[in-house]
Each structure stands twice: as C-alpha cells, then as structure tokens.
Scaffold this active site. Structure first.
Site, PDB file in Angstrom:
ATOM      1  CE  LYS A  60      -3.851  -2.375   2.136  1.00 44.95           C
ATOM      2  NZ  LYS A  60      -4.429  -2.899   3.379  1.00 44.95           N
ATOM      3  CD  GLN A 104      -3.352  -4.403   6.663  1.00 52.44           C
ATOM      4  OE1 GLN A 104      -3.195  -3.465   5.888  1.00 52.44           O
ATOM      5  NE2 GLN A 104      -4.010  -5.498   6.307  1.00 52.44           N
ATOM      6  CG  ASP A 127      -9.867  -0.111   4.972  1.00 51.89           C
ATOM      7  OD1 ASP A 127      -9.769  -0.358   3.757  1.00 51.89           O
ATOM      8  OD2 ASP A 127      -9.252  -0.743   5.862  1.00 51.89           O
TER       9      ASP A 127
END
Ligand code: NDP
Length: 303
Positions: A60, A104, A127
């Site tokens: 990422k 994460q 997200d």
C-alpha cells in the site's frame, strides 16, 4: 477491458483496469497540489508483526508513493494497548497532512477492533469501515466506501454500463465485502439478493442473477450449473489449495469454479488478477477523493 476469453466468457482484466485507474489517480494529483500546496496523504497503521499484514502495508505504501501521494507508516508493537492505538488514530485525525487513515486488520486478539475503527474520522476513513461510513452508504449520502466492493462495482460498470434493473446476487454478507457490495448494487438500481450460509436453495437463487458476486472464502464453491447463461461473475474469494505433489505452495483459486463457470458466463474475473488488484487502486481513489473533500474542493472528475 477484456483482453482474453476463457470458455465462452470474457476475462475481466482487473490488473489492467487497476493499473489504468492508478495512472489516472496519479494524473489528478498535480492539480490537487497546485490548488492546495500539498499532495494527498495516506497513513497506514500496523499493530503487531503479522507477516502477511506487513506485506500488505508495504505494498500500500509503495502504491501510494507511485501515485505521487505522501505515505505515512506507523507501527505499534503487538503489546500495544487499546488506548495507545486509539491515541495514535486521534493524532492522525488531527494531522492536516493526512487525508486517509487505514488501520490494518486484523488487530492482535486483545484489542477491540470495532472500537478502534470507530475512532477514525469518517472523512478520513478510506477503508469505509466506520459506523458513520456504513450509515452514509446505507442512506445513500456521499461518504467513503469499502475498497474491494467499490472495485467490483467499477468492473461491473465497465462491462455493463448502466446496472439499472439487473438482478444481482451477492453471496457473503461480511461487513468488509458482502454488505457494502449489496448496498452499492442497490445504489446502482439493481434488484439485490444478499445470500449467506443460512440461505436455502442457494444454487436456484444464484441462477436468477444477471450479476453474481461471490465473497465467501470457500474454494470453487459456485458451480457452472448455478450460473444463468450470459451472467457476469465477479469472484472476490482468495483461497489457497493444498500443494500438489512436489510443489511448495498450493494454487490460488477463487470462490467460483473458474473453468466451469467460464463456459456459461458472459464475463468473469480471474483469481488472481481480477478483483484483488482493484482493492489498492480504490484505496488510492478514496484517498484522492477524501483529500478533495477535506480541502473543500469538488470531487475530482471521473472518480
Ligand atoms: P467472511 O468470512 O467475513 O464472510 C464470508 C461470508 O460467506 C459470510 O457472510 C458467510 O455467511 C458466507 N458463507 C460462508 N459459507 C457459506 C456457504 N456455504 N454458502 C453461502 N454463504 C456462505 O469473508 P470476507 O467477506 O472477508 O471474504 C470473502 C472472501 O473474499 C475470502 O476468500 C477473502 O479472502 C476474500 N477477500 C478478497 C479481497 C480482495 O481484495 N480480493 C478483499 C477481502 C476479502 P454467514 O454470515 O452466514 O456466516
């Protein structure tokens, strides 16, 4: 963007689509920088030392830099407390250089994931996992949507154009994929069925669909005789089979029996190279969009 044919089906090339999307995102960064004097920034927080998570965080970060954006990486030890994680997220919420925050997952077992995620400023929630983001999606008001289902929507729209009136069946109802996928398809005026492990007569239900999205986590579960001829099949699943004799690693397969379904469907995403590459591209898209909205600018054209 259908480079290949498998069986009767067009192979939807998610890798090429994602590469083109990343290029368009990179192309939009200079105009943002000219208007604001800074580039969009994405902060990724990794708690603990799970090797797979570390690999995802690394890729990422690389993709963020390749798009011309600023990448900030924060690592906390596996022993970090809930308060430490939430304090870091609060600092990032207040940091003007940070437009997107990605925590994460999974977090180490002693931490409360939902509580930590809910700390993230919804306007930086790239997200799309905070309760506010889920609420905005359900209400149909602008917000940030989870990357994997958004990537699936883009692939479907690229193939079909307007999705209005299509019968869509989503198999899997997770917070990360199935539920937001169903909301996005509903928002695109599909008639949506959301199936799960308690659904009765699943093959019959899937057989009605013009659009099938499989997000289950069961290798090759969706069979050719579940698919209406001419349907579009999006395979989100990533499953590793047991290694064949002499091989160190097993093959990666999706939730769809690719060879069988490709003989019946109009188009299908392969695994790997279908939905997977779209996830990071959509993370960058969300960061670009979040940056524009936070700066009081109109959404960038074409995103
Ligand atoms: P979850 O395990 O969170 O959810 C799986 C869903 O499938 C659940 O809703 C479950 O139903 C349903 N399910 C399980 N068994 C059956 C069955 N026999 N029949 C019908 N439904 C069933 O998985 P995720 O949504 O997180 O992920 C799904 C897959 O997608 C995985 O393979 C994952 O690796 C992959 N994935 C890929 C990504 C990418 O970038 N390509 C990103 C995210 C995930 P119930 O709710 O009733 O238990």
């Amino acid at each position: 963007m259908d480079a290949q044919i498998a069986g009767n089906a067009h192979v939807i090339d998610g890798k090429a689509f994602a590469a083109a999307l990343r290029e368009r995102i990179a192309g939009a960064v200079p105009a943002f920088a000219a208007a604001t004097g800074r580039v969009p920034g994405l902060a990724v927080v990794l708690v603990g030392d799970d090797p797979a998570s570390a690999v995802y965080v690394g890729s990422k970060g690389k993709a963020t830099v390749a798009a011309g954006m600023a990448s900030f990486e924060y690592r906390l030890p596996a022993t970090a407390t809930q308060e430490e994680v939430e304090a870091l997220l609060a600092t990032l919420n207040a940091d003007e250089a940070v437009d997107g925050i990605l925590l994460q997952l999974p977090l180490p077992g002693h931490l409360d994931e939902q509580r930590a995620v809910a700390t993230i400023d919804p306007d930086k929630d790239v997200d799309g996992l905070t309760p506010v983001s889920a609420g905005r999606l359900a209400l149909g008001i602008p917000g940030l949507v989870p990357c994997t289902p958004y990537g699936c929507l883009l692939l479907l729209q690229d193939r079909l154009g307007d999705l209005s009136g299509k019968d869509a069946v989503v198999v899997g109802r997770s917070i990360l994929v199935g539920k937001p996928m169903a909301q996005l398809l509903l928002g695109a005026n599909c008639t949506v069925t959301l199936a799960h492990s308690r659904t009765r007569d699943l093959p019959d239900i899937v057989r009605r669909a013009d659009i099938v999205v499989a997000a289950v986590g069961r290798a090759e579960m969706v069979k050719a005789d579940w698919i209406k001829p001419g349907a579009i099949v999006i395979d989100v699943g990533i499953n590793r089979l047991a290694p064949e004799a002499g091989a160190a690693k097993g093959r990666l397969v999706g939730d769809v029996d690719y060879a069988g379904v490709a003989a019946v469907a109009d188009a299908i995403t392969p695994v790997p190279g279908g939905v997977g590459p779209m996830t990071i591209a959509c993370l960058l898209r969300n960061t670009l969009v979040a940056a524009h909205r936070r700066a009081g600018l109109a959404d960038p054209d074409g995103f």
